[in-house]
Scaffold this active site. Structure first.
Site, PDB file in Angstrom:
ATOM      1  N   GLU A 199       5.228 -16.522  25.266  1.00  0.00           N
ATOM      2  CA  GLU A 199       5.254 -17.501  26.339  1.00  0.00           C
ATOM      3  C   GLU A 199       4.904 -16.691  27.586  1.00  0.00           C
ATOM      4  O   GLU A 199       5.753 -15.966  28.115  1.00  0.00           O
ATOM      5  CB  GLU A 199       6.631 -18.152  26.491  1.00  0.00           C
ATOM      6  N   ASP A 212      10.225 -15.919  24.251  1.00  0.00           N
ATOM      7  CA  ASP A 212      10.545 -16.718  25.429  1.00  0.00           C
ATOM      8  C   ASP A 212      10.368 -15.873  26.684  1.00  0.00           C
ATOM      9  O   ASP A 212      10.812 -14.714  26.738  1.00  0.00           O
ATOM     10  CB  ASP A 212      11.997 -17.207  25.315  1.00  0.00           C
TER      11      ASP A 212
END
Length: 722
Positions: A399, A363
């Site tokens: 990401e 993330d």
């Protein structure tokens, strides 16, 4: 309030051995437990053992090696609850926030028990005077957090893995399914009620069978590291459903365990992984190493902040009371500090070696690459991953952005890494909703985004292709709403992305108009088919295969309810979409031409042969010219994929030969006539997939020179049969 007074060591714990500074955390070896905690700033560290009545017994950790405080207790076994009290400077102006009134959780804790009870006990400043920064007072209120915080738990590390092995599915053969442990299982009628919302429920045959029917090879779990529910959300009657609020990077989230005994989540998680592996499905974890649940300077003190604030967090250069925030959550982990880097790498290795997971999706991965302000693709974190013999061998998915300046780094991660391709998402959305001047970009994304990945030696599979993920509209909502509708989140619809590249097909939200419903269904099929027929690694968001809706909410991070859970009744209601998804994932699985290992060359296969590995054609059946590519309103195109031109052999060195395909795309709102190209490509084509049909079924055979009428916003796939 007077300072917390130390307690005497229990006679039962009078035997305290020096132990070892490694491994960090609590490690049971079959005879006793070693405890080790890093703190460079600490002046004294106490291990606190918590009994069944919630009473603590303190053990001073007198051994210190390299700022690691440690001891071995031969009488401590699995199930023991514990925490730490760290004595040291409380001087926020200097970045230090030690507070021995706080029972601190182990950063290396393998399991946690209990719950947080928000109030003054969790905070190291006077909440009654919250308008003033507590740093100004010079001392914390010294309210004991024992009984108000969770506790760490010593686990039994032993588990019968039997013959477990990782499927190690190559990227080019991978289909990823992004899922939420609770959201996917909470309403499934085939899962026993006591297992719904749990790791055991996710490993139930009903889920396994569903994934196998979709040809899924990897399930990517939204955060399962132990996380906190934000107090602000709890006060609003909401919860942190997504789980991007980690404080325990080694522990499976305990609320997802059917067995709620302290520490039982570990064995249940391992059983889930073993079950997935038996079905040849990999397990990828969505991990959040960019920030922690402690938030900004007004957040609670539960572990890192009170252990060594300056080591674990990025602080503002001009005022060390405050935290750099590249994540939008209040803080950023300090990936420049060697002990924080060690924590991240130890966590990754633990999940691979001890929990047997097959990869990670990072993330806001750009945060981990920030050396100072800039994102540095050669940062220490990437150096460590590159040389690590364990972590470097699993799937690593970035990401590739964060919320800081310069954080959007799609295409810029190192060679080992694959990336969520945000440009793919945006381009496919724009193409099918009819935006002008998208043909060239669409062609690049369809063929693996060589403009992003080829220069760094990566292959098409480096592009994790997705159109929908957990963050944003579902596939159904993408074609049903122009605007977000997040009122249920309690922020007056201010939260969530406002620019979604969505199109409601003429009506905002629910409608009974049959034409609008038919168009929406066809758009969902167009997007799903495009995803599966693109070069790269496709990812489906859970429930999109059956038209899951969140009623226009594009940010259900706080909605732990039917709004965010999968509605399994849709499997019957939208059976056609489910059948279509199975058909198109099967088409990808069966044909190597849709999952090439190398980028297209666009050149003749052999000298003198004019048939290429790929050819882009106008609806008239002619090769595209620069003028065609530059057309502002070009929305129709055909592409020839040559199954005789796959450059790489299979695992055994054998040449790979596949069928050739002709894909006809029409994103116009009206019918476009396509001419089947001349017989240098094929003499006969048989249609395999038609998005105008609810299940993709089609019966159509054409020959070179034939003309077919393709309705507006449709995709037709032909296979060469002669």
């Amino acid at each position: 309030m007077p300072p917390i007074q130390p307690t005497e060591t229990s006679p039962a714990l009078s035997t305290v051995w020096p132990g070892s500074s490694y491994p960090l955390g609590a490690t049971y070896d079959g005879g006793g437990t070693n405890f080790a905690l890093f703190s460079e700033i600490a002046e004294k560290v106490e291990l606190c053992l918590i009994d069944d009545n919630g009473e603590e017994t303190r053990v001073a950790l007198d051994e210190v090696d390299g700022y690691v405080w440690h001891a071995y207790l031969p009488t401590v076994s699995p199930g023991q609850r514990y925490g730490f009290r760290v004595h040291g400077p409380f001087d926020p102006a200097a970045g230090h926030r030690c507070d021995p009134s706080k029972l601190l959780l182990d950063p290396y804790g393998k399991a946690f028990d209990g719950e947080f009870k928000f109030g003054q006990a969790l905070f190291s400043y006077d909440m009654a005077a919250a308008a003033k920064d507590a740093a100004e007072t010079g001392t914390p209120p010294m309210v004991d957090s024992l009984g108000h915080t969770m506790t760490s738990v010593v686990i039994n590390p032993y588990f019968d893995w039997a013959t477990d092995r990782s499927p190690r599915t190559p990227y080019h053969e991978t289909i990823i399914y992004e899922a939420h442990v609770k959201g996917m299982t909470q309403t499934h009628p085939g899962i026993p009620e006591e297992l719904r919302g749990t790791y055991a429920g996710l490993a139930h045959p009903a889920i396994i069978d569903h994934l196998k029917s979709l040809n899924v090879t990897a399930i990517e779990l939204m955060p399962v590291h132990q996380f906190m529910h934000d107090n602000r959300l709890l006060e609003m009657g909401l919860r942190n459903y997504w789980g991007y609020n980690t404080f325990g990077f080694f522990a499976p989230h305990n609320e997802y365990a059917a067995n709620r005994q302290a520490g039982a989540a570990v064995a249940e998680f391992k059983t889930m992984v073993r079950t997935f592996h038996e079905a040849d499905i990999e397990v990828i974890l969505d991990v959040v190493y960019n920030h922690t649940a402690e938030g900004n300077h007004l957040g609670p003190t539960i572990n890192f902040r009170g252990i060594d604030n300056t080591a674990y967090y990025r602080l503002e250069d001009d005022d060390l009371r405050f935290y750099k925030d590249f994540t939008g959550t209040g803080n950023s982990l300090n990936a420049r500090h060697p002990h924080t880097l060690q924590l991240i790498m130890d966590s990754l290795r633990y999940w691979v070696t001890e929990m047997h997971v097959d990869g990670f999706r990072f993330d806001l991965a750009s945060t981990l690459a920030r050396e100072f302000y800039d994102v540095d693709r050669l940062s220490a974190f990437f150096d460590l991953v590159q040389q690590d013999p364990v972590v470097s061998q699993v799937k690593l998915i970035a990401e590739p952005w964060d919320v800081g300046e310069g954080g959007y780094q799609v295409g810029n991660f190192p060679g080992l890494w694959t990336e969520w391709n945000g440009k793919y998402r945006d381009t496919v959305r724009d193409y099918w909703r009819g935006e002008p001047a998208t043909l060239g970009e669409f062609a690049s994304r369809l063929t693996g985004s060589s403009d992003l990945y080829e220069a760094t030696g990566r292959r098409p599979s480096a592009s994790i292709n997705f159109v929908v993920a957990h963050d944003g509209f579902t596939l159904h909502d993408l074609v049903s709403y122009n605007e977000k509708h997040n009122e249920a989140n309690g922020e007056d619809n201010r939260d969530g992305e406002s620019y979604n590249r969505s199109w409601n097909c003429g009506v905002e939200g629910p409608t009974d108009d049959p034409d609008v419903l038919a168009l929406r269904a066809r758009q969902m099929r167009n997007i799903m088919a495009t995803l599966m027929l693109s070069q790269g690694t496709p990812m489906i968001a859970h429930g999109d295969e059956m038209g899951r809706t969140q009623q226009g909410n594009n940010n259900v991070y706080c909605q732990d309810s039917e709004l965010s859970w999968m509605d399994w009744s849709l499997a019957d209601k939208n059976a056609d979409l489910l059948a279509f998804t199975r058909k198109v994932t099967g088409l990808r699985t069966e044909h190597a031409v849709f999952r090439r290992r190398r980028f297209f060359a666009g050149q003749p296969i052999r000298r003198g042969d004019e048939v290429r590995d790929i050819a882009w054609l106008t609806p008239a059946g002619q090769e595209m010219t620069p003028e065609d590519w530059d057309s502002d309103f070009g929305k129709s195109i055909a592409v020839f994929l040559n199954g005789d031109a796959l450059p790489e052999p299979d695992r055994r060195g054998e040449r790979v030969v596949d069928d050739s395909f002709l894909l006809c795309f029409n994103a116009h709102d009206h019918v476009v006539d396509f001419v089947i190209p001349h017989d240098d490509y094929a003499q006969e084509w048989t249609a395999e997939l038609d998005t105008t049909d609810p299940t993709g079924a089609v019966k159509l055979v054409v020959t070179d020179g034939d003309e077919i009428s393709l309705p507006g916003r449709a995709l037709l796939v032909f296979r060469k049969t002669l």
